[in-house]
Enzyme design. Structure first.
Site, PDB file in Angstrom:
ATOM      1  N   CYS A 135       0.831  -1.201   0.000  1.00 21.28           N
ATOM      2  CA  CYS A 135       0.000   0.000   0.000  1.00 21.28           C
ATOM      3  C   CYS A 135       0.868   1.255   0.000  1.00 21.28           C
ATOM      4  O   CYS A 135       1.360   1.678   1.057  1.00 21.28           O
ATOM      5  CB  CYS A 135      -0.932  -0.014   1.212  1.00 21.28           C
ATOM      6  N   CYS A 138      -0.404   4.150   2.123  1.00 24.24           N
ATOM      7  CA  CYS A 138      -0.261   3.964   3.583  1.00 24.24           C
ATOM      8  C   CYS A 138       1.184   4.212   3.999  1.00 24.24           C
ATOM      9  O   CYS A 138       1.445   4.826   5.021  1.00 24.24           O
ATOM     10  CB  CYS A 138      -0.602   2.531   4.005  1.00 24.24           C
ATOM     11  N   ASP A 139       2.137   3.708   3.223  1.00 21.99           N
ATOM     12  CA  ASP A 139       3.524   3.643   3.688  1.00 21.99           C
ATOM     13  C   ASP A 139       4.499   4.526   2.911  1.00 21.99           C
ATOM     14  O   ASP A 139       5.669   4.650   3.299  1.00 21.99           O
ATOM     15  CB  ASP A 139       4.021   2.180   3.616  1.00 21.99           C
TER      16      ASP A 139
END
Ligand code: NDP
Length: 313
Positions: A135, A138-139
């Protein structure tokens, strides 16, 4: 035991749209949100192709809007994961969080979506959360100014690569074929981003690093006379190679296709078990769009309404 007319499992665009329609049909649906409330879209960046948002909309924000729309009409939206369900007789009985609660339902809509796939390398497990991610939104933040790789050649891979290119100093795309499967517009974006380098005909053999990912072992033209092994130095390794439908909790009680997607009947969202309907990515190997998932959620709720009426509810 608590009983509901309509249990909705999953909270992506399919689940929430089903909840909007089922609430408005006075079915007082109960919806369990699952592990990732809002589903996959909460981890994407801008959604540019959902009708009605000419300037695009943030994925998380759109799911919040769908959720509050469902709540406005009275949907009972709950935190919790349906860990198993007995579909052998009606009412169907769902177990929540491994036994924390049970709910009986006259009809069920399965809208559990799909989860990111991994290559299956031991090194992916070893470095999960320490350089390996599925992701980018997300990261990606952790890789500002660093070098990363994205595996895959579809729309997701292109989207993640262009997103990461705005944060990282360099992005490799590792593509196993000699072309990108992504739509023309996404391919164009990749081509026009100067710090993305596409490595075609390339597969990942392994990852290396002391505590976290420091590089990847790759092979170009695998299995041919030109086969060539080489390494790239990277700090992050992002998977974007598609998804697997989330059906494990069904324990084989619904008919699935060869790829594991729930099979629906004709133009309806009905499954192989009367009273159980499926909507969204868990039942869609072809389109997998937010708007098509929402459409299926709508159809599933209308199907439930009809089913319960015919059943004397
Ligand atoms: P896709 O299935 O379209 O693409 C998966 C990619 O991963 C392909 O390039 C595939 O390679 C590659 N791949 C699969 N398995 C492996 C493996 N073991 N090793 C290396 N590479 C592998 O998945 P996406 O998630 O990209 O897209 C899913 C759907 O969602 C599509 O319909 C897409 O159009 C849609 N989508 C739309 C977006 C938008 O419109 N904004 C954004 C994101 C997704 P190969 O080509 O060789 O099979």
């Amino acid at each position: 035991m608590e009983t509901t007319k309509c249990l909705i499992i999953g909270s992506g665009p399919a689940g929430y749209t089903a909840a909007i329609y089922a609430s408005r049909a006075n079915l007082s649906p109960v919806l369990y949100e699952g592990e990732q409330p809002g589903g996959q879209l909460t981890t994407t960046t801008e959604i540019e192709n959902f009708p009605g948002y000419p300037d695009g909309i943030d994925g998380y924000e759109m799911m919040e809007q769908l959720r509050s729309q469902a709540k406005r009409f009275g949907a009972d939206i709950r935190t919790g994961l349906v860990t198993s369900i007995d579909l052998s007789h009606r009412p169907f009985v769902a177990t929540i969080d491994g036994g924390a609660a049970t709910v009986a339902a006259d009809a069920v809509i399965v809208a559990t979506g799909a989860s990111a796939r991994y290559l299956g390398l031991d090194d992916e497990k070893k470095f999960r959360g320490r350089g390996v991610s599925a992701c980018a939104t997300c990261d990606g933040f952790f890789y500002r100014g660093k070098v990363v790789a994205v595996v895959g050649g579809g729309d997701t891979a292109c989207e993640e690569a262009t997103y990461l290119a705005g944060l990282a100093s360099k992005v490799y795309m590792i593509v196993r074929k000699d072309y990108l499967r992504a739509s023309k517009v996404m391919q164009e974006r990749v081509r026009n981003t100067s710090n993305i380098e596409v490595l075609f005909n390339t597969n990942t053999v392994g990852l290396f690093g002391a505590d976290a990912v420091e590089g990847a072992h790759l092979v170009r033209h695998k299995g041919t006379a030109e086969e060539e092994y080489f390494d790239i130095a990277i700090d992050g390794f992002f998977l974007a190679i598609g998804h697997t439908p989330n059906t494990a909790f069904l324990d084989g009680q619904l008919q699935l296709d060869d790829a594991g997607y729930i099979v629906t009947r004709g133009a309806s969202q009905a499954t192989s078990v009367p009273g159980v309907f499926a909507a969204g990515d868990v039942a869609d190997p072809h389109y997998r769009q937010a708007v098509t998932a929402a459409g299926m959620g709508c159809k599933a709720a209308l199907d439930v309404e009809k089913f319960l009426l015919a059943d004397g509810h």
